[in-house]
Design a protein around this motif. Structure first.
Motif, mmCIF file in Angstrom:
data_model
loop_
_atom_site.group_PDB
_atom_site.id
_atom_site.type_symbol
_atom_site.label_atom_id
_atom_site.label_comp_id
_atom_site.label_asym_id
_atom_site.label_seq_id
_atom_site.Cartn_x
_atom_site.Cartn_y
_atom_site.Cartn_z
ATOM 1 N N ARG A 92 0.831 -1.217 0.000
ATOM 2 C CA ARG A 92 0.000 0.000 0.000
ATOM 3 C C ARG A 92 0.859 1.258 0.000
ATOM 4 O O ARG A 92 1.787 1.387 0.794
ATOM 5 C CB ARG A 92 -0.934 0.005 1.207
ATOM 6 N N ILE A 93 0.516 2.146 -0.900
ATOM 7 C CA ILE A 93 1.265 3.388 -1.059
ATOM 8 C C ILE A 93 0.386 4.562 -0.635
ATOM 9 O O ILE A 93 -0.778 4.644 -1.033
ATOM 10 C CB ILE A 93 1.680 3.592 -2.542
ATOM 11 N N ALA A 94 0.959 5.454 0.169
ATOM 12 C CA ALA A 94 0.245 6.687 0.512
ATOM 13 C C ALA A 94 0.715 7.807 -0.406
ATOM 14 O O ALA A 94 1.913 8.075 -0.498
ATOM 15 C CB ALA A 94 0.503 7.066 1.967
ATOM 16 N N VAL A 95 -0.254 8.423 -1.089
ATOM 17 C CA VAL A 95 0.049 9.616 -1.895
ATOM 18 C C VAL A 95 -0.324 10.811 -1.022
ATOM 19 O O VAL A 95 -1.501 11.055 -0.754
ATOM 20 C CB VAL A 95 -0.759 9.616 -3.206
ATOM 21 N N ILE A 96 0.684 11.502 -0.530
ATOM 22 C CA ILE A 96 0.439 12.501 0.514
ATOM 23 C C ILE A 96 -0.025 13.817 -0.110
ATOM 24 O O ILE A 96 0.618 14.364 -0.999
ATOM 25 C CB ILE A 96 1.705 12.712 1.369
ATOM 26 N N GLN A 97 -1.164 14.273 0.398
ATOM 27 C CA GLN A 97 -1.829 15.438 -0.193
ATOM 28 C C GLN A 97 -1.787 16.605 0.793
ATOM 29 O O GLN A 97 -2.251 16.480 1.916
ATOM 30 C CB GLN A 97 -3.278 15.036 -0.472
ATOM 31 N N PHE A 98 -1.204 17.704 0.338
ATOM 32 C CA PHE A 98 -1.215 18.930 1.125
ATOM 33 C C PHE A 98 -2.233 19.886 0.502
ATOM 34 O O PHE A 98 -2.618 19.717 -0.658
ATOM 35 C CB PHE A 98 0.176 19.575 1.119
ATOM 36 N N PRO A 99 -2.633 20.918 1.248
ATOM 37 C CA PRO A 99 -3.487 21.910 0.596
ATOM 38 C C PRO A 99 -2.723 22.528 -0.585
ATOM 39 O O PRO A 99 -1.597 22.995 -0.402
ATOM 40 C CB PRO A 99 -3.718 22.970 1.681
ATOM 41 N N GLY A 100 -3.308 22.468 -1.755
ATOM 42 C CA GLY A 100 -2.656 23.033 -2.932
ATOM 43 C C GLY A 100 -1.990 22.001 -3.828
ATOM 44 O O GLY A 100 -1.590 22.312 -4.941
ATOM 45 N N THR A 101 -1.880 20.750 -3.341
ATOM 46 C CA THR A 101 -1.380 19.673 -4.208
ATOM 47 C C THR A 101 -2.325 19.532 -5.395
ATOM 48 O O THR A 101 -3.542 19.668 -5.236
ATOM 49 C CB THR A 101 -1.365 18.354 -3.407
ATOM 50 N N ASN A 102 -1.793 19.269 -6.603
ATOM 51 C CA ASN A 102 -2.744 19.089 -7.708
ATOM 52 C C ASN A 102 -2.438 17.900 -8.624
ATOM 53 O O ASN A 102 -3.019 17.800 -9.695
ATOM 54 C CB ASN A 102 -2.921 20.391 -8.500
ATOM 55 N N CYS A 103 -1.547 17.015 -8.211
ATOM 56 C CA CYS A 103 -1.248 15.853 -9.063
ATOM 57 C C CYS A 103 -1.590 14.538 -8.374
ATOM 58 O O CYS A 103 -1.148 13.476 -8.824
ATOM 59 C CB CYS A 103 0.214 15.847 -9.464
ATOM 60 N N GLU A 104 -2.330 14.585 -7.270
ATOM 61 C CA GLU A 104 -2.528 13.363 -6.496
ATOM 62 C C GLU A 104 -3.334 12.302 -7.241
ATOM 63 O O GLU A 104 -3.069 11.113 -7.105
ATOM 64 C CB GLU A 104 -3.154 13.673 -5.133
ATOM 65 N N HIS A 105 -4.296 12.749 -8.068
ATOM 66 C CA HIS A 105 -5.154 11.759 -8.727
ATOM 67 C C HIS A 105 -4.398 10.979 -9.789
ATOM 68 O O HIS A 105 -4.452 9.753 -9.829
ATOM 69 C CB HIS A 105 -6.401 12.433 -9.313
#
Lengths: 772, 261, 165
Positions: B2-15
């Motif tokens: 399992r991989i966590a894609v860490i999302q901060f406010p303003g991240t825009n490539c997580e999907h």
């Protein structure tokens, strides 16, 4: 404010003193409906709602008279913030098209950025994922008397677009830039956004069924309301005067793409919640006219009234009620939802996405929907607005006078220059033809990972937005102000035709159109005539070019916008009916670009050359003339060209395609050779593709409609048959060579023999020089 | 896995990053910055994706680098778990001291400066496709585990600040000597020409990606998640069939996790 | 002479708010830092007798009046008391300063402009007996990346000037 019993000049004085733009007659009609003097907040609310921008009071009758808005693929026409057409049985494309001209002239960066900010909200609030934007831009003459100002505006606008769009994470996939001195004091910044949504997951911008009986919540989400942009709507509807620029600055809104990014993600959670719970909500963005416009339109559209309390609103400080009602603070949405979901909805915004901690924003319940028909607002416990909601949102209509403008233009008497290579290099480096690469490298075309054809690669951009689905969505924009100067009718008609050709040239089928109609002061009969003519022209094209597969059916226009008062004391802009076209290609793998593919391939032209150089780059750049013979749309032939091109690409016959526009046949063929790095050349013979009496320079540079197709030599006969099947004449111009030269001959004699490396250098340097 | 894609406010490539993770045969989910940070330990690997965390306020990556979730990420990295930072993610890893790995801030990703023929031709934001040369040995880093030395990969960049600079003397040489330089910008035949448009952002010695001494933390400015399908590569119509080159970065991560178990 | 152009936002400064928030919530400065404000500073070397005409052009180009206010001083920086001013600038080449200079000189033809430097002044409102030591710590831990930025605490001289007002 006292109106009843006062003389007209007294009322007028009081209205102006209060900063209210409406006429005395309008104020009196409000007092008559209310049966009393209206309050100050009421007048401000009416003023915003009845502005040109919100009510389309000058334009609505004309739009209704001409524009086709329905069709077999239309899911929702121009009734809410964005139009919707079907892609297939499951997916839809959502599109909206707006202008942000006046704010961008005053403060280019913020003006252009909030333009994008507004248009993506319009698309998102339909429940859609925003997947692309496009920016049609018009600036003044970068080498003219206002060069400094023009460059300052152009630089600021481009910065505003990329800084907002890139941070938000929505790719900028199309657009165009035209420089024309009529925009010296009034730039145009139009914005288009498209999104995708499943048909059964569309969210409407209206109070849903039962909202009044159920006492649904009105929830305001986003940035705390302040006074920013106050009067922005009124401002967008009045001609700009230089000395007013300073005072107008307060009317511009401040963009916040960071907050928008978080809001979009929170909105996704909201959409998921309502899907899973199976509830219907109303959802709308706050744009022109602010809180009042969004709330009253949603209530009125559902047939309900509402009661709102400004004390419940999160604000950035103390403001009078009329400010809170109509301020255009950016990055806000309004939700109408059942009270039983209140806690969860507030939690999504305020806890999960921590709007307060991360971005200083919030979601607050500010009122409820009622079964009565009033729009009621309270402030500090006092009722400050109590008006009939349908009257407030109904707006007013004006019958504007229309009178043809006397256009005193003629065909110049010209001597054909000796050195056509020099003419080519001058045209290729001219601001309106030069490569747009300098600008589009600022645009993140790759975010979301959907880009299939990028700016500069073809006549339209193409994205593949849904994984596991093969379809692509193409997007192109067009409008030629120089044609508008000669004939607003043909400017409208050619804008539609070219936008559709652009989409067809990658292999996509035009599916819907949007328009942004940019004109001068509609109170002037000539300006209003220009607006009507352009609208009639674009409507005629939409009706007569047909939705492919549905003979006789127009390509529907599902969204649009009118921007009047684009004029300064020095004069009005050239009539600019800007059109965007969305195309669908069911198998995006089949799409083609404009770049030449292989030596020995044949180049075909469809679309005969006519003596149509009015407004052409050749006349303007080489002779400083405008001319009078504007390109016309031959509807039957145009339709056949578009449909033949789509079929030729679908069958793999055309391996590249490019439409003929600015600069004519000579420039369009050279662009196919220099669009990417130069690998191949062309050897062409153009005699016969126009009347024998046409001079060679007219054959080369006429901007009559046409399409160039590259076909593998062994399939040329098949392509010819296909073209003939559409009652069109195929012109076999010659072949692709492996020498980096463009050779164009007539009756065997060379007219142009151009080194393509040199051509590419000229073409790639022109734009940067113009806006540096 | 399992991989966590860490999302901060303003991240825009997580999907699209999550799509790439799944496409490479791993499970994954987007991990919002304000979730309880201890939940992060349940994952086998981490990606800090691109975007504009906190709108690049103060400077790109620095505000996110102070979030509690980053302290936990450092602990997990110290355990040897793989971490890949892409674009803004790379900037965050540099600002947090995780790259090049001393715990100090030894690098900066400064504003792009495009130099051609000794002249500055452009500055700042740039979006375009680049060719990367894999500079290290196979298995050197978690994101290049499956790549041969000298392999060429086409990927896009889209940033305003990717110009890698350092004030620490000898650091660049040291990174090269220790095979910590994973990717350099090069031309289509594999030569790292130190001139725009090959050196697309003015980065010192064309460096596009580096890893920590242990190899389990990798940072890179180009976007592999935008190059996982061949159809994503330009120009349309002239590209090899099959998966895109970016997928190798994610498949490498998967292999890295498999062998370190 | 040196024209000092100080520019600050009249709308809320999200960047300064984020810095304060980070110091308080993430870096243990709660109770120490009362407020953080920010100004942009252009230091412009100009070869001109009476600078005020030039200043008018410069302000029009570099200040966005919709959201910013500014203060101009010649040679000396007149800073107020009450905060520790930390000046942060690039020690590598500053592209934005160069492009600002190009705009002034090339586009507006202000040939008197010889040199443009750009920096931020972070105004740290600190509650401590050792305000400058705290400011140093904040500068090193957050405000700069030493590989490209340098900082300077504008000490007594600047503030003495401010107190003369």
């Amino acid at each position: 404010m006292k109106i009843i019993g006062l003389a007209d000049d007294e009322v007028d004085k009081d209205l102006r003193a209060a900063g209210i733009g409406m006429s005395v007659a309008e104020a009196r009609s409000i007092a008559a409906v209310l049966g009393r003097d209206p309050t100050l907040p009421e007048l401000f609310n009416y003023d915003a709602m009845w502005s040109e921008h919100c009510s389309y009071k000058s334009s609505r009758a004309t739009l209704k008279e001409f524009l086709p808005t329905d069709g077999p693929n239309v899911v929702m026409g121009p009734v809410e913030d964005a139009g919707i057409v079907a892609i297939d049985d499951e997916w839809c494309v959502v599109i909206s098209h707006e202008s942000h001209n006046h704010p961008s002239q005053i403060l280019p960066n913020e003006g252009a950025a909030t333009g994008i900010g507004g248009i993506v909200r319009d698309v998102n609030c339909m429940g859609a994922k925003v997947v692309a934007t496009a920016d049609p831009l018009r600036f003044g003459d970068p080498y003219g008397p206002s060069a400094n100002k023009v460059r300052w505006v152009a630089e600021g606008v481009v910065d505003g677009i990329w800084q907002y769009g890139d941070a938000l994470g929505v790719p900028i996939m199309a657009g165009d830039i035209v420089f024309d001195e009529s925009f010296d004091n009034n730039c145009l910044v139009n914005v288009v956004a498209i999104g995708v949504v499943k048909k059964d997951e569309i969210i409407r911008s209206r109070a849903p069924l039962g909202a009044g009986e159920g006492g649904y919540d009105v929830i305001l989400v986003g940035k705390p309301t302040d006074s920013s942009g106050l009067g922005g709507v009124v401002f967008a509807s009045e001609a700009l005067r230089e000395e007013e620029e300073a005072t107008n600055r307060g009317a511009v809104q401040i963009p916040d793409p960071f907050l928008k990014n978080i809001l979009f993600k929170a909105n996704e959670d909201l959409f998921r919640l309502v899907r899973e719970e199976g509830v219907e909500i109303g959802f709308k963005d706050l744009g022109g006219g602010g809180f009042t416009c969004a709330s009253s339109e949603m209530g009125a559209a559902g047939g309900f009234g509402m009661e709102l309390d400004l004390d419940l609103m999160h604000t950035a400080g103390e403001f009078p009620p009329e400010v809170l009602c109509i301020a255009e603070t950016q990055e806000r949405f309004l939700i109408i939802s059942p009270p039983e979901h209140r806690e969860r909805i507030l939690e999504i915004y305020n806890k999960d996405w921590d709007l307060p901690g991360a971005a200083g924003a919030k979601a607050s319940v500010v009122g409820k929907i009622c079964t009565h028909d009033r729009y009621i607002v309270r402030d500090k416990g006092e009722k400050v607005i109590d008006v009939p909601i349908q009257h407030l949102t109904g707006g007013i209509r004006y019958e504007r006078e229309s009178k043809p403008r006397k256009i005193d233009l003629f065909e110049p008497d010209l001597v054909m220059p000796e050195d056509m290579n020099a003419v080519m290099l001058k045209l290729l480096s001219s601001p309106n033809i030069a490569s747009r690469e300098h600008v589009y490298r600022y645009y993140d075309t790759e975010v979301q990972g959907n880009a299939r054809i990028r700016p500069g690669e073809a006549d339209a951009g193409l994205i593949v937005p849904v994984r596991g689905k093969g379809f692509g969505i193409a997007l192109a924009v067009d409008s030629n102000p120089f044609y508008g100067r000669i004939s607003p009718y043909w400017a409208g008609a050619t804008a539609v035709a070219e936008a559709m050709r652009n989409v067809a040239c990658i292999g996509a089928t035009p599916s819907t159109l949007t328009d942004c109609l940019n004109f001068g002061n509609p109170e002037k009969p000539e300006a209003f005539w220009e607006f009507r003519e352009a609208t009639r022209g674009l409507a005629d094209s939409a009706k007569r070019l047909w939705l492919k597969g549905y003979p006789g059916q127009p390509v529907p226009i599902v969204s649009g916008n009118v921007s009047f008062y684009n004029e300064a004391p020095e004069g009005s802009i050239d009539p600019s009916p800007v059109v965007a076209c969305v195309g669908i290609i069911s198998d995006a793998e089949k799409a083609v670009t404009m770049e030449l593919k292989e030596a020995k391939d044949r180049i075909y032209l469809i679309g005969r050359r006519y003596d149509e150089l009015g407004g052409s780059e050749y006349y303007r750049e080489i002779f400083n003339e405008t001319g009078a013979n504007v390109p016309q749309v031959r509807f039957e032939e145009e339709r056949a060209m578009i449909h033949a091109t789509i079929d030729a690409i679908d069958r793999g016959l055309a391996v590249s395609a490019h439409d003929i526009s600015n600069g004519g046949l000579a420039i369009s063929t050279s662009e196919m050779a220099i669009a990417q790095e130069v690998r191949l050349g062309l050897d062409l013979e153009i005699d016969g593709c126009g009347d024998a009496s046409l001079s060679s320079d007219r054959l080369l540079f006429s901007e009559s409609s046409g399409i160039l197709l590259e076909v593998p030599a062994n399939r040329a006969k098949e392509l010819e048959e296909l073209i003939r099947g559409f009652n069109l004449e195929p012109f076999d111009l010659g072949s692709v060579t492996d020498e980096a030269k463009l050779v164009i001959k007539r009756r065997g004699a060379p007219l142009i023999d151009l080194d393509l490396a040199e051509a590419r250098d000229a073409w790639t340097s022109g734009l940067e020089e113009a806006i540096e | 896995m399992r991989i966590a894609v860490i999302q901060f406010p303003g991240t825009n490539c997580e999907h699209e990053t999550l799509v790439a993770v799944r496409d490479a045969g791993m499970d994954g989910e987007i991990f919002r910055w304000n979730r309880p940070e201890q939940e992060l330990s349940e994952f086998d690997g981490y990606i800090v994706p691109g975007g504009f965390s906190y709108q690049d306020r103060l400077r790109a990556g620095v505000i996110a680098s102070k979030e509690p979730v980053m302290a936990t990420l450092k602990e997990e990295a110290a355990e040897g778990k793989p971490v890949i930072g892409i674009c803004n993610g790379f900037q965050i890893l540099v600002e947090s001291g995780m790259l090049p790995g001393s715990g100090e801030i030894d690098l900066a990703l400064a504003q792009n400066v495009m130099v051609k023929g000794g002249r500055i031709v452009r500055r700042g934001y740039y979006c375009g496709w680049t060719t990367l040369r894999h500079e290290s040995l196979p298995r050197r880093s978690c994101g290049s585990f499956l790549l041969d030395g000298g392999a060429l990969l086409q990927m896009p960049i889209a940033h305003a600040e990717g110009n890698l600079v350092t004030a620490k003397e000898g650091l660049i040489q040291e990174l090269a000597d220790e095979d910590q330089v994973i990717f350099r910008y090069c031309n289509s035949s594999g030569t790292a020409v130190d001139e725009f448009p090959v050196n697309v952002n003015g980065s010192t010695e064309n460096i596009a990606g580096i890893c920590n001494p242990e190899g389990n933390v990798l940072g890179m400015m180009p976007h592999p998640e935008r190059a996982i399908f061949s159809w994503q590569l330009p120009p349309p119509g002239r590209r090899p069939p099959g998966p895109g080159p970016g997928r190798m970065v994610f498949e490498s991560m998967r292999r890295f996790i498999e062998v370190s178990r | 002479m040196r024209i000092n152009l100080r520019i600050w936002l009249k709308i809320p400064d999200a960047e300064a708010a984020t810095v304060k928030n980070t110091l308080v919530r993430r870096m243990g400065f709660e109770g120490v830092i009362d407020d953080v404000r920010r100004e942009r500073l252009y230091s412009i070397e100009a070869d001109v007798g009476n600078p005020w005409r030039l200043v008018k052009h410069i302000v029009r180009e570099l200040v966005n009046e919709n959201k910013e206010e500014c203060l101009v001083s010649i040679d000396e920086l007149d800073l107020d008391d009450g905060y520790v001013p930390v000046k942060v600038g690039l020690h590598i080449e500053d592209g934005e300063a160069i492009s600002a200079k190009n705009r002034l000189v090339r586009r507006l033809g202000l040939s008197a402009v010889k040199r443009v430097e750009r920096s931020n002044i972070w105004k740290l409102y600190i509650r401590s007996d050792e305000r400058e030591a705290v400011a140093e710590e904040i500068a090193r831990k957050l405000l700069i990346n030493p590989n490209k930025d340098s900082y300077e605490i504008l000490r007594a001289r600047a503030r003495a000037v401010g107190m003369r007002q």
